[in-house]
Scaffold this motif. Structure first.
Motif, PDB file in Angstrom:
ATOM      1  N   UNK A   1      -7.270  15.283  -9.969  1.00 55.16           N
ATOM      2  CA  UNK A   1      -7.141  13.945 -10.883  1.00 55.16           C
ATOM      3  C   UNK A   1      -7.473  12.962  -9.704  1.00 55.16           C
ATOM      4  N   UNK A   2      -7.855  11.954 -10.127  1.00 55.37           N
ATOM      5  CA  UNK A   2      -8.015  10.484  -9.352  1.00 55.37           C
ATOM      6  C   UNK A   2      -6.827  10.087  -9.177  1.00 55.37           C
ATOM      7  N   UNK A   3      -6.374   9.744  -7.943  1.00 58.27           N
ATOM      8  CA  UNK A   3      -4.996   9.436  -7.645  1.00 58.27           C
ATOM      9  C   UNK A   3      -5.206   7.989  -6.849  1.00 58.27           C
ATOM     10  N   UNK A   4      -4.305   7.091  -7.204  1.00 57.51           N
ATOM     11  CA  UNK A   4      -4.375   5.577  -6.768  1.00 57.51           C
ATOM     12  C   UNK A   4      -4.374   5.677  -5.270  1.00 57.51           C
ATOM     13  N   UNK A   5      -4.897   4.728  -4.604  1.00 58.18           N
ATOM     14  CA  UNK A   5      -4.772   4.616  -3.060  1.00 58.18           C
ATOM     15  C   UNK A   5      -3.818   3.760  -2.655  1.00 58.18           C
ATOM     16  N   UNK A   6      -3.021   3.865  -1.596  1.00 59.39           N
ATOM     17  CA  UNK A   6      -1.766   3.131  -1.316  1.00 59.39           C
ATOM     18  C   UNK A   6      -2.218   2.017  -0.531  1.00 59.39           C
ATOM     19  N   UNK A   7      -1.592   0.806  -0.689  1.00 61.54           N
ATOM     20  CA  UNK A   7      -1.702  -0.271   0.123  1.00 61.54           C
ATOM     21  C   UNK A   7      -0.238  -0.696   0.754  1.00 61.54           C
ATOM     22  N   UNK A   8      -0.386  -0.495   2.025  1.00 60.58           N
ATOM     23  CA  UNK A   8       0.967  -0.912   2.670  1.00 60.58           C
ATOM     24  C   UNK A   8       1.373  -2.277   2.477  1.00 60.58           C
ATOM     25  N   UNK A   9       2.904  -2.420   2.412  1.00 57.79           N
ATOM     26  CA  UNK A   9       3.511  -3.552   2.283  1.00 57.79           C
ATOM     27  C   UNK A   9       3.450  -4.327   3.541  1.00 57.79           C
ATOM     28  N   UNK A  10       3.612  -5.698   3.271  1.00 57.69           N
ATOM     29  CA  UNK A  10       3.555  -6.646   4.319  1.00 57.69           C
ATOM     30  C   UNK A  10       4.784  -6.305   4.864  1.00 57.69           C
TER      31      UNK A  10
ATOM     32  N   UNK B   1       5.687 -12.373  -7.761  1.00 52.42           N
ATOM     33  CA  UNK B   1       5.114 -12.570  -6.614  1.00 52.42           C
ATOM     34  C   UNK B   1       5.001 -11.475  -5.618  1.00 52.42           C
ATOM     35  N   UNK B   2       6.364 -11.026  -5.219  1.00 51.98           N
ATOM     36  CA  UNK B   2       6.553  -9.895  -4.276  1.00 51.98           C
ATOM     37  C   UNK B   2       5.973  -8.705  -4.697  1.00 51.98           C
ATOM     38  N   UNK B   3       6.427  -8.040  -5.820  1.00 51.93           N
ATOM     39  CA  UNK B   3       5.805  -6.793  -6.376  1.00 51.93           C
ATOM     40  C   UNK B   3       4.548  -6.785  -6.488  1.00 51.93           C
ATOM     41  N   UNK B   4       3.768  -7.924  -6.920  1.00 54.85           N
ATOM     42  CA  UNK B   4       2.525  -7.816  -7.270  1.00 54.85           C
ATOM     43  C   UNK B   4       1.547  -8.328  -5.938  1.00 54.85           C
ATOM     44  N   UNK B   5       1.908  -8.548  -4.918  1.00 56.24           N
ATOM     45  CA  UNK B   5       1.538  -9.058  -3.562  1.00 56.24           C
ATOM     46  C   UNK B   5       0.826 -10.339  -4.021  1.00 56.24           C
ATOM     47  N   UNK B   6       1.355 -11.297  -4.622  1.00 56.04           N
ATOM     48  CA  UNK B   6       0.607 -12.297  -4.883  1.00 56.04           C
ATOM     49  C   UNK B   6      -0.569 -12.088  -6.082  1.00 56.04           C
TER      50      UNK B   6
END
Length: 322
Positions: free
Chosen positions: A108-117, A209-214
């Motif tokens: 399966x194509x899995x989503x890549x993780x973006x670290x939280x600031x 804003x927080x959960x969507x990273x702006x």
């Protein structure tokens, strides 16, 4: 389908995390800084590490690996659960779960993780603590009312409850103030824009804003609605199964609840939302369904305003196709 040199499935528990590599097989490490570093040394370049979203446990490892340049994916636990059920697996252990996660990622194509600031991470922690204190304050209020109904309440108990409520009020106020100051540092303009939407309060705007990273995590409003879990699911099969459409609820429950509460106010003060509500109710549909549609509309308005960087205008009519 998988383009990585090796894919690792990771099952994380409190003390350890089990790893299954597509080539190397099973291994186990301590769920601490020492275990993270040991695992990192053994990771080949060009590998993909996939884990389930498990709250506090997955977060530390995902952040650590991401900051070290490792490609990481964090998948919805429900996807893994359904995958295991589909395979009719009879054994469920940490080792087998790690292998199942690896197998899932391979096909399966899995989503890549973006670290939280750091700011994002702190805000999310503050929101979790705020929820805890709000629940405690509500329970304390109910207890105070219950003691008063007794007629002759214990003065000691009553005063203790009142003191507790006052302390919780202070903590809630301090946390809300801290969240506001953190978001204002980077996203003051976006906060002002979102709160210009009738029905969107400051708390909901902050959480959005927080959960969507702006709003940078999503390219379309539909993606955001799917993330929150207020998109409809259809249940039909053949000529006999005609289930009622429901929202998916596979998403951010906290944000979904906040938007649903905002929908009540939006039905009165937001022209577009009021039109959606009245149209659905006039068709004979339930008021709850209409409120869910209003929450969906509010989310799409928020996305459009955040992306366009233009304040709310009730006279604006989109000419773009839906």
């Amino acid at each position: 389908m998988n383009k990585y040199k090796e894919t690792y499935g990771v099952d994380i528990s409190k003390g350890v995390f089990d790893v299954h590599g597509s080539n190397k097989g099973h291994n186990q490490y301590k769920n601490d800084e020492t275990g993270f570093k040991k695992y990192l040394k053994e990771l080949p370049e060009g590998s993909l590490v996939v884990m389930e979203a498990t709250g506090y446990y997955h977060y530390r490892l995902a952040q650590f690996l991401y900051k070290k340049g490792v490609t990481v994916s964090v998948v919805n636990p429900l996807s893994i659960k359904r995958f295991i059920q589909m395979k009719l697996a009879k054994v469920k252990t940490d080792k087998s779960d790690a292998r199942a996660i690896c197998d899932y990622a391979l096909i399966n194509e899995v989503p890549l993780y973006n670290a939280l600031t750091d700011t994002q991470s702190e805000c999310l922690q503050l929101f979790r603590l705020l929820d805890t204190y709000l629940k405690q304050r509500t329970a304390t209020k109910n207890k105070i009312h219950g003691e008063a109904v007794l007629g002759v309440p214990s003065k000691f108990v009553y005063r203790s409850l009142v003191r507790n409520k006052k302390q919780l009020d202070k903590e809630v106020e301090a946390i809300e103030s801290k969240i506001l100051s953190l978001v204002k540092e980077d996203q003051q303009e976006q906060l002002t824009l979102l709160t210009s939407i009738p029905g969107i309060g400051q708390k909901t705007a902050l959480f959005l804003i927080v959960v969507t990273d702006g709003f940078s995590k999503f390219e379309t409003a539909s993606q955001l609605c799917s993330y929150v879990g207020i998109t409809p699911t259809v249940r039909e099969s053949g000529s006999s199964v005609r289930g009622r459409a429901r929202i998916s609820k596979v998403g951010n429950r906290k944000l979904r609840n906040l938007l649903f509460l905002c929908a009540f106010n939006a039905c009165t003060h937001n022209k577009a939302c009021r039109a959606v509500y009245e149209r659905i109710v006039n068709k004979g549909k339930s008021k709850k369904l209409a409120l869910i549609a209003v929450a969906n509309k509010l989310l799409k308005q928020s996305f459009a305003i955040a992306k366009s960087r233009r304040p709310y205008d009730e006279t604006y009519v989109s000419i773009l196709p839906r």
